[in-house]
Scaffold this motif. Sequence first.
Motif, mmCIF file in Angstrom:
data_model
loop_
_atom_site.group_PDB
_atom_site.id
_atom_site.type_symbol
_atom_site.label_atom_id
_atom_site.label_comp_id
_atom_site.label_asym_id
_atom_site.label_seq_id
_atom_site.Cartn_x
_atom_site.Cartn_y
_atom_site.Cartn_z
ATOM 1 N N LYS A 46 0.970 -1.022 0.029
ATOM 2 C CA LYS A 46 0.063 -0.059 -0.039
ATOM 3 C C LYS A 46 1.054 1.143 0.022
ATOM 4 C CE LYS A 46 -3.985 -2.064 2.218
ATOM 5 N NZ LYS A 46 -4.771 -2.264 3.335
ATOM 6 N N GLU A 47 1.953 1.332 0.826
ATOM 7 C CA GLU A 47 2.905 2.482 1.007
ATOM 8 C C GLU A 47 3.506 2.819 -0.433
ATOM 9 O OE1 GLU A 47 5.656 1.832 3.744
ATOM 10 O OE2 GLU A 47 4.006 1.685 5.403
ATOM 11 N N ASP A 48 4.011 1.611 -1.249
ATOM 12 C CA ASP A 48 4.969 2.060 -2.273
ATOM 13 C C ASP A 48 3.842 1.589 -3.549
ATOM 14 O OD1 ASP A 48 6.824 2.507 -0.635
ATOM 15 O OD2 ASP A 48 7.535 0.516 -0.863
ATOM 16 N N TRP A 49 2.590 1.552 -3.588
ATOM 17 C CA TRP A 49 1.713 1.294 -4.739
ATOM 18 C C TRP A 49 1.926 2.151 -6.046
ATOM 19 C CZ3 TRP A 49 -0.571 -2.778 -6.194
ATOM 20 C CH2 TRP A 49 -1.370 -2.861 -7.253
ATOM 21 N N ASP A 50 2.090 3.306 -5.772
ATOM 22 C CA ASP A 50 2.305 4.086 -7.302
ATOM 23 C C ASP A 50 3.679 3.876 -7.851
ATOM 24 O OD1 ASP A 50 -0.052 5.506 -6.714
ATOM 25 O OD2 ASP A 50 0.856 7.278 -5.488
ATOM 26 N N GLU A 51 4.673 3.490 -6.941
ATOM 27 C CA GLU A 51 5.759 3.036 -7.717
ATOM 28 C C GLU A 51 5.917 1.744 -8.012
ATOM 29 O OE1 GLU A 51 10.646 1.850 -5.909
ATOM 30 O OE2 GLU A 51 9.175 3.116 -5.054
ATOM 31 N N LEU A 52 5.114 0.549 -7.471
ATOM 32 C CA LEU A 52 5.339 -0.636 -7.903
ATOM 33 C C LEU A 52 3.916 -0.968 -8.842
ATOM 34 C CD1 LEU A 52 5.174 -2.303 -4.248
ATOM 35 C CD2 LEU A 52 7.096 -2.304 -5.816
ATOM 36 N N ARG A 53 2.961 -0.169 -8.841
ATOM 37 C CA ARG A 53 1.987 -0.492 -10.206
ATOM 38 C C ARG A 53 2.528 -0.539 -11.456
ATOM 39 N NH1 ARG A 53 -3.983 2.357 -10.587
ATOM 40 N NH2 ARG A 53 -4.726 1.023 -12.217
ATOM 41 N N ILE B 59 2.523 -8.297 -15.987
ATOM 42 C CA ILE B 59 1.263 -8.797 -16.488
ATOM 43 C C ILE B 59 1.158 -8.828 -17.909
ATOM 44 C CG2 ILE B 59 -1.109 -8.437 -17.072
ATOM 45 C CD1 ILE B 59 -1.612 -7.219 -13.992
ATOM 46 N N GLY B 60 1.751 -7.857 -18.338
ATOM 47 C CA GLY B 60 2.050 -7.978 -19.971
ATOM 48 C C GLY B 60 3.061 -9.171 -20.413
ATOM 49 N N TRP B 61 4.271 -9.155 -19.593
ATOM 50 C CA TRP B 61 5.129 -10.234 -20.067
ATOM 51 C C TRP B 61 4.383 -11.590 -19.882
ATOM 52 C CZ3 TRP B 61 7.089 -14.662 -17.672
ATOM 53 C CH2 TRP B 61 8.387 -15.062 -18.217
ATOM 54 N N ALA B 62 3.649 -11.868 -18.658
ATOM 55 C CA ALA B 62 2.891 -13.205 -18.617
ATOM 56 C C ALA B 62 1.930 -13.227 -19.672
ATOM 57 C CB ALA B 62 2.253 -13.024 -17.249
ATOM 58 N N LYS B 63 1.082 -12.437 -20.062
ATOM 59 C CA LYS B 63 0.238 -12.908 -21.248
ATOM 60 C C LYS B 63 1.002 -13.087 -22.544
ATOM 61 C CE LYS B 63 -3.577 -9.632 -19.878
ATOM 62 N NZ LYS B 63 -4.271 -8.412 -20.309
ATOM 63 N N GLU B 64 2.347 -12.354 -22.939
ATOM 64 C CA GLU B 64 3.057 -12.738 -23.893
ATOM 65 C C GLU B 64 3.673 -14.203 -23.823
ATOM 66 O OE1 GLU B 64 7.236 -11.413 -26.143
ATOM 67 O OE2 GLU B 64 6.700 -10.130 -24.466
ATOM 68 N N PHE B 65 3.993 -14.716 -22.693
ATOM 69 C CA PHE B 65 4.501 -16.015 -22.532
ATOM 70 C C PHE B 65 3.483 -17.188 -22.156
ATOM 71 C CE2 PHE B 65 8.337 -13.645 -22.509
ATOM 72 C CZ PHE B 65 9.022 -14.082 -23.517
ATOM 73 N N GLY B 66 2.355 -16.431 -21.880
ATOM 74 C CA GLY B 66 1.257 -17.634 -21.716
ATOM 75 C C GLY B 66 1.234 -18.129 -20.227
ATOM 76 N N CYS B 67 1.610 -17.161 -19.241
ATOM 77 C CA CYS B 67 1.302 -17.654 -17.841
ATOM 78 C C CYS B 67 0.760 -16.650 -17.036
ATOM 79 C CB CYS B 67 2.954 -18.085 -17.249
ATOM 80 S SG CYS B 67 3.981 -16.655 -17.356
ATOM 81 N N THR B 68 0.803 -16.688 -15.871
ATOM 82 C CA THR B 68 0.183 -15.859 -14.871
ATOM 83 C C THR B 68 0.933 -14.808 -14.016
ATOM 84 O OG1 THR B 68 -1.895 -17.013 -14.896
ATOM 85 C CG2 THR B 68 -1.497 -15.893 -12.906
ATOM 86 N N PHE B 69 0.727 -13.830 -13.575
ATOM 87 C CA PHE B 69 1.380 -13.064 -12.465
ATOM 88 C C PHE B 69 0.340 -12.752 -11.187
ATOM 89 C CE2 PHE B 69 2.118 -8.700 -10.453
ATOM 90 C CZ PHE B 69 3.337 -8.960 -10.241
ATOM 91 N N HIS B 70 1.100 -13.030 -10.163
ATOM 92 C CA HIS B 70 0.249 -12.989 -8.914
ATOM 93 C C HIS B 70 1.001 -12.323 -7.818
ATOM 94 C CE1 HIS B 70 -3.315 -14.329 -6.568
ATOM 95 N NE2 HIS B 70 -2.498 -15.204 -5.771
#
Length: 259
Positions: free
Chosen positions: A127-134, A141-152
């Motif tokens: 929560k504290e670093d959300w703007d930096e982490l997002r 997420i984009g990388w995961a879609k490209e390679f057919g996996c999931t980000f969590h």
Amino acid sequence: MEEFLKQLDHNVYDESWLRQFVGDADMPARKIGVSRFYMRGYVASRKGLPSQQAESLLEHDFLTLLEYDPRVERFVAQPFTIEWNDKNGKRRKYTPDVIVKYSCLAQFHEPWLKTTIFEVKPRNKLKEDWDELRPKFRAAIGWAKEFGCTFHLVTDQEIRTPFLKNARHLLGYGHPSQFESNEALWPDRFFLVQNAMVYLKQSTPSELIRAITDNTDHQAELIPYLWSCIKKGIIGANLELPLSMNSPIWWNRNDENRQ
């Protein structure tokens, strides 16, 4: 942030790319150094590098859960670095905490399982670093879609539960060689414990051991085999609750997934 978290698991699975990351060269992308903010450490593993690096106590706990989870075939900490351009065109880098590959058997029983890259963060830090982490997570997420996996994302709320304490305990009882030097005793002691559980159907660890023998020395010798049967899933127990000698246990026929 909550809405963002709900959008993480909508990717198609294809593991053909995985060998280049966790195949013959299981080398982390980021070498973990010394920091005054986090405690570094290692987790002994049979599911990747023999010793997996963790950059925080929370990540160490998560790797312990992965090592225990029978669905997990392989995992590698700090596996690779994702690069992308931010909205200003500046080149950015992000290294996920861990990548996890699930076994074919686990996917047969749970078809929704996908190879997953995980980020491990304390919820308050998230929560504290959300703007930096997002932006990093969106790139992941984009990388995961490209390679057919999931980000969590996983936080301390999901990791630090009674299940973690039980996993730490049971990991010490994976194979008799970890607690018994006399190989000739292994089959007979496993048979005693399992046969008693089949007969009782439901019991507790304390009652099960007493049903086998009244000799306190022999009872103590059998306890590691009982924990090993629970670890392997041969004997069932609710690991979401603290495990003790008085916990309910039962004969578990659904043990195909357990290692």
